[in-house]
Design a protein around this motif. Structure first.
Motif, PDB file in Angstrom:
ATOM      1  N   THR A  97       0.831  -1.204   0.000  1.00  0.00           N
ATOM      2  CA  THR A  97       0.000   0.000   0.000  1.00  0.00           C
ATOM      3  C   THR A  97       0.862   1.251   0.000  1.00  0.00           C
ATOM      4  OG1 THR A  97      -1.770  -1.150   1.193  1.00  0.00           O
ATOM      5  CG2 THR A  97      -1.817   1.249   1.217  1.00  0.00           C
ATOM      6  N   LYS A  98       1.889   1.268   0.861  1.00  0.00           N
ATOM      7  CA  LYS A  98       2.781   2.420   0.932  1.00  0.00           C
ATOM      8  C   LYS A  98       3.546   2.587  -0.377  1.00  0.00           C
ATOM      9  CE  LYS A  98       6.785   4.646   2.262  1.00  0.00           C
ATOM     10  NZ  LYS A  98       8.160   4.568   1.747  1.00  0.00           N
ATOM     11  N   SER A  99       3.969   1.470  -0.979  1.00  0.00           N
ATOM     12  CA  SER A  99       4.701   1.515  -2.235  1.00  0.00           C
ATOM     13  C   SER A  99       3.830   2.064  -3.361  1.00  0.00           C
ATOM     14  CB  SER A  99       5.215   0.118  -2.595  1.00  0.00           C
ATOM     15  OG  SER A  99       5.873   0.114  -3.833  1.00  0.00           O
ATOM     16  N   MET A 100       2.576   1.619  -3.418  1.00  0.00           N
ATOM     17  CA  MET A 100       1.664   2.101  -4.456  1.00  0.00           C
ATOM     18  C   MET A 100       1.374   3.584  -4.295  1.00  0.00           C
ATOM     19  SD  MET A 100       0.845  -0.103  -6.779  1.00  0.00           S
ATOM     20  CE  MET A 100      -0.688   0.543  -7.458  1.00  0.00           C
ATOM     21  N   LEU A 101       1.168   4.033  -3.044  1.00  0.00           N
ATOM     22  CA  LEU A 101       0.858   5.446  -2.826  1.00  0.00           C
ATOM     23  C   LEU A 101       2.045   6.340  -3.164  1.00  0.00           C
ATOM     24  CD1 LEU A 101      -1.344   7.387  -1.785  1.00  0.00           C
ATOM     25  CD2 LEU A 101      -0.246   7.278   0.456  1.00  0.00           C
ATOM     26  N   SER A 102       3.262   5.829  -2.985  1.00  0.00           N
ATOM     27  CA  SER A 102       4.443   6.630  -3.296  1.00  0.00           C
ATOM     28  C   SER A 102       4.652   6.784  -4.803  1.00  0.00           C
ATOM     29  CB  SER A 102       5.689   6.006  -2.659  1.00  0.00           C
ATOM     30  OG  SER A 102       5.956   4.728  -3.209  1.00  0.00           O
ATOM     31  N   LYS A 103       4.019   5.911  -5.602  1.00  0.00           N
ATOM     32  CA  LYS A 103       4.165   5.950  -7.060  1.00  0.00           C
ATOM     33  C   LYS A 103       2.930   6.505  -7.764  1.00  0.00           C
ATOM     34  CE  LYS A 103       7.153   1.859  -6.971  1.00  0.00           C
ATOM     35  NZ  LYS A 103       7.276   0.439  -7.379  1.00  0.00           N
ATOM     36  N   HIS A 104       1.758   6.313  -7.156  1.00  0.00           N
ATOM     37  CA  HIS A 104       0.500   6.724  -7.782  1.00  0.00           C
ATOM     38  C   HIS A 104      -0.379   7.436  -6.765  1.00  0.00           C
ATOM     39  CE1 HIS A 104       1.732   3.761 -10.812  1.00  0.00           C
ATOM     40  NE2 HIS A 104       1.809   2.867  -9.831  1.00  0.00           N
ATOM     41  N   ASN A 105      -1.291   8.245  -7.249  1.00  0.00           N
ATOM     42  CA  ASN A 105      -2.324   8.808  -6.387  1.00  0.00           C
ATOM     43  C   ASN A 105      -3.451   7.797  -6.248  1.00  0.00           C
ATOM     44  OD1 ASN A 105      -0.844  11.102  -6.146  1.00  0.00           O
ATOM     45  ND2 ASN A 105      -2.147  12.380  -7.458  1.00  0.00           N
ATOM     46  N   ALA A 106      -4.154   7.849  -5.126  1.00  0.00           N
ATOM     47  CA  ALA A 106      -5.243   6.908  -4.868  1.00  0.00           C
ATOM     48  C   ALA A 106      -6.579   7.632  -4.909  1.00  0.00           C
ATOM     49  CB  ALA A 106      -5.057   6.241  -3.513  1.00  0.00           C
ATOM     50  N   VAL A 107      -7.559   7.000  -5.562  1.00  0.00           N
ATOM     51  CA  VAL A 107      -8.928   7.512  -5.532  1.00  0.00           C
ATOM     52  C   VAL A 107      -9.600   6.844  -4.339  1.00  0.00           C
ATOM     53  CG1 VAL A 107     -11.096   7.763  -6.781  1.00  0.00           C
ATOM     54  CG2 VAL A 107      -8.926   7.769  -8.027  1.00  0.00           C
ATOM     55  N   PHE A 108      -9.724   7.607  -3.263  1.00  0.00           N
ATOM     56  CA  PHE A 108     -10.180   7.075  -1.971  1.00  0.00           C
ATOM     57  C   PHE A 108     -11.458   7.800  -1.570  1.00  0.00           C
ATOM     58  CE2 PHE A 108     -10.029   7.179   2.737  1.00  0.00           C
ATOM     59  CZ  PHE A 108     -10.019   5.815   2.988  1.00  0.00           C
ATOM     60  N   LYS A 109     -12.541   7.038  -1.442  1.00  0.00           N
ATOM     61  CA  LYS A 109     -13.852   7.605  -1.109  1.00  0.00           C
ATOM     62  C   LYS A 109     -14.247   8.712  -2.097  1.00  0.00           C
ATOM     63  CE  LYS A 109     -13.580   6.646   3.859  1.00  0.00           C
ATOM     64  NZ  LYS A 109     -13.651   7.228   5.239  1.00  0.00           N
ATOM     65  N   GLY A 110     -13.886   8.501  -3.353  1.00  0.00           N
ATOM     66  CA  GLY A 110     -14.269   9.437  -4.402  1.00  0.00           C
ATOM     67  C   GLY A 110     -13.397  10.665  -4.524  1.00  0.00           C
ATOM     68  N   LYS A 111     -12.332  10.762  -3.723  1.00  0.00           N
ATOM     69  CA  LYS A 111     -11.435  11.911  -3.780  1.00  0.00           C
ATOM     70  C   LYS A 111      -9.993  11.429  -3.923  1.00  0.00           C
ATOM     71  CE  LYS A 111     -14.484  14.956  -1.123  1.00  0.00           C
ATOM     72  NZ  LYS A 111     -14.608  15.873   0.040  1.00  0.00           N
ATOM     73  N   ILE A 112      -9.067  12.364  -4.111  1.00  0.00           N
ATOM     74  CA  ILE A 112      -7.673  12.019  -4.389  1.00  0.00           C
ATOM     75  C   ILE A 112      -6.813  12.082  -3.127  1.00  0.00           C
ATOM     76  CG2 ILE A 112      -5.599  12.617  -5.707  1.00  0.00           C
ATOM     77  CD1 ILE A 112      -7.806  11.547  -7.452  1.00  0.00           C
ATOM     78  N   ALA A 113      -6.131  10.971  -2.846  1.00  0.00           N
ATOM     79  CA  ALA A 113      -5.117  10.925  -1.783  1.00  0.00           C
ATOM     80  C   ALA A 113      -3.758  10.837  -2.457  1.00  0.00           C
ATOM     81  CB  ALA A 113      -5.345   9.726  -0.864  1.00  0.00           C
ATOM     82  N   SER A 114      -2.790  11.615  -1.977  1.00  0.00           N
ATOM     83  CA  SER A 114      -1.502  11.692  -2.663  1.00  0.00           C
ATOM     84  C   SER A 114      -0.344  11.665  -1.669  1.00  0.00           C
ATOM     85  CB  SER A 114      -1.422  12.966  -3.506  1.00  0.00           C
ATOM     86  OG  SER A 114      -0.146  13.121  -4.084  1.00  0.00           O
ATOM     87  N   PHE A 115       0.736  10.975  -2.061  1.00  0.00           N
ATOM     88  CA  PHE A 115       1.941  10.939  -1.240  1.00  0.00           C
ATOM     89  C   PHE A 115       2.608  12.311  -1.200  1.00  0.00           C
ATOM     90  CE2 PHE A 115       6.380   9.915  -0.230  1.00  0.00           C
ATOM     91  CZ  PHE A 115       6.202   9.066   0.845  1.00  0.00           C
ATOM     92  N   SER A 116       2.303  13.156  -2.176  1.00  0.00           N
ATOM     93  CA  SER A 116       2.884  14.503  -2.194  1.00  0.00           C
ATOM     94  C   SER A 116       2.467  15.298  -0.957  1.00  0.00           C
ATOM     95  CB  SER A 116       2.462  15.248  -3.461  1.00  0.00           C
ATOM     96  OG  SER A 116       1.059  15.460  -3.491  1.00  0.00           O
ATOM     97  N   HIS A 117       1.292  15.013  -0.417  1.00  0.00           N
ATOM     98  CA  HIS A 117       0.843  15.683   0.800  1.00  0.00           C
ATOM     99  C   HIS A 117       1.701  15.266   1.995  1.00  0.00           C
ATOM    100  CE1 HIS A 117      -3.303  15.981  -1.301  1.00  0.00           C
ATOM    101  NE2 HIS A 117      -2.632  17.110  -1.462  1.00  0.00           N
TER     102      HIS A 117
END
Length: 346
Positions: free
Chosen positions: A192-212
């Motif tokens: 999960t951590k690896s995927m978030l560091s490479k891609h943004n996630a569509v979580f509950k209809g909104k964008i979660a990003s490792f950039s934050h």
């Protein structure tokens, strides 16, 4: 058993001496204490060919313990991976059982019962055959294998699919017994951590990003005192192989990081969109704690308490199933959920 194991001759395959000893140790167990999980994990080893003059045998070739030793082997094909099968109790033991032996701090016993040597990876049929033999051997000694725990490597995923397990019903039948298949929690949180560091996630209809999370680190590192002191440079820009470290993943996707994101977003130091990332981090932190729960009482986090028939975990897991079903990944440059499906990565 741990001291006794030191004198046991270990060869690839299931070790009958260890299984026999384990069966004797478990004779006085209750039915609940006899419930066990079979854990399968592999590790890379250095290819090397060694000659044992006393036994007149070469060691270092791929071997599962079932082939004939007179088979011809190629010196160019040596074992590069060891796959270990371990048995772990699912429930705590009474204080007088396995005392100072194979019991862990949590009160559950664990014992390696066999291993296989492979060149790069083992064939799925051979691996499944080894697991089948392990289930039969454990049942023959009075234990009840209920769960198969493994990681998400290609061979494992292919093996359980060939055995009949599907997402809607992750069950395989072995020796007329239903065995639940479970991907182990540490590997899932690392992925999960690896995927978030490479891609943004569509979580509950909104964008979660490792950039934050990266912005959180840059903001928090200059503050005294720090709000998230465990969020370090190593977590934001990990060195090679650091992605394999479970602690690095859990510290990144932790409750303290979620709180830090919420604080700086509401104070205006981070964009309000960071609140979605905070919700994402807090969700996976709670999910990890739920599957890793083993404490009867915890005043810090409810998710760390043991799962019972009436605990809140069941409602959370029901909600988590729906969230994970609808969650997917998109390009790390996409911050508008309206365009997320265009470059989505399920």
């Amino acid at each position: 058993m741990r001291r006794w194991n030191a004198d046991v001759m270990l060869e690839p395959g299931l070790n009958k001496a260890i299984l026999s000893r384990l069966g004797k140790k478990c004779r006085n167990f209750s039915r609940k204490e006899r419930a066990v999980a079979i854990c399968l994990d592999g590790m890379s080893i250095k290819p090397e060919l060694v000659y044992n003059a006393k036994k007149d045998i070469f060691y270092g070739f791929p071997y599962t313990g079932t082939q004939k030793k007179i088979e011809r082997n190629k010196t160019s094909i040596l074992a590069t991976e060891a796959i270990v099968i371990m048995v772990s109790g699912l429930g705590p033991l009474s204080p007088n059982k396995f005392k100072n032996d194979t019991a862990s701090r949590s009160g559950r016993f664990k014992q390696a019962v066999g291993y296989m040597l492979a060149h790069h990876s083992l064939e799925t049929t051979k691996q499944l055959n080894m697991i089948t033999n392990a289930v039969q051997a454990l049942k023959g000694r009075g234990l009840y294998p209920l769960v198969l725990i493994l990681d998400q490597c290609t061979t494992n995923v292919k093996m359980i699919h060939e055995a009949g397990a599907i997402a809607e019903k992750p069950i395989i039948m072995i020796d007329s017994a239903e065995i639940a298949v479970f991907y182990d929690n540490p590997h899932l949180i690392k992925n999960t951590k690896s995927m978030l560091s490479k891609h943004n996630a569509v979580f509950k209809g909104k964008i979660a990003s490792f950039s934050h999370i990266r912005q959180l680190y840059l903001k928090d590192q200059i503050c005294v005192p720090r709000l998230v002191p465990k969020l370090t440079e190593k977590l934001i820009n990990p060195r090679p192989f650091m992605a394999m470290n479970v602690a690095q993943a859990t510290r990144t996707l932790s409750h303290s990081v979620a709180v830090g994101l919420e604080y700086y977003a509401l104070s205006g130091d981070l964009p309000l969109s960071a609140l979605t990332t905070a919700s994402f981090v807090n969700f996976f932190d709670e999910l990890f704690d739920t599957f890793n729960s083993k404490i009867d009482k915890s005043t810090a986090k409810l998710s760390r308490r043991s799962i019972t028939q009436s605990s809140y975990h069941w409602e959370f897991l029901k909600e988590a199933k729906e969230i994970l079903t609808n969650m997917h990944y998109t390009a790390n440059t996409c911050f508008d959920e309206k365009f997320a499906d265009r470059d989505s990565k399920n």
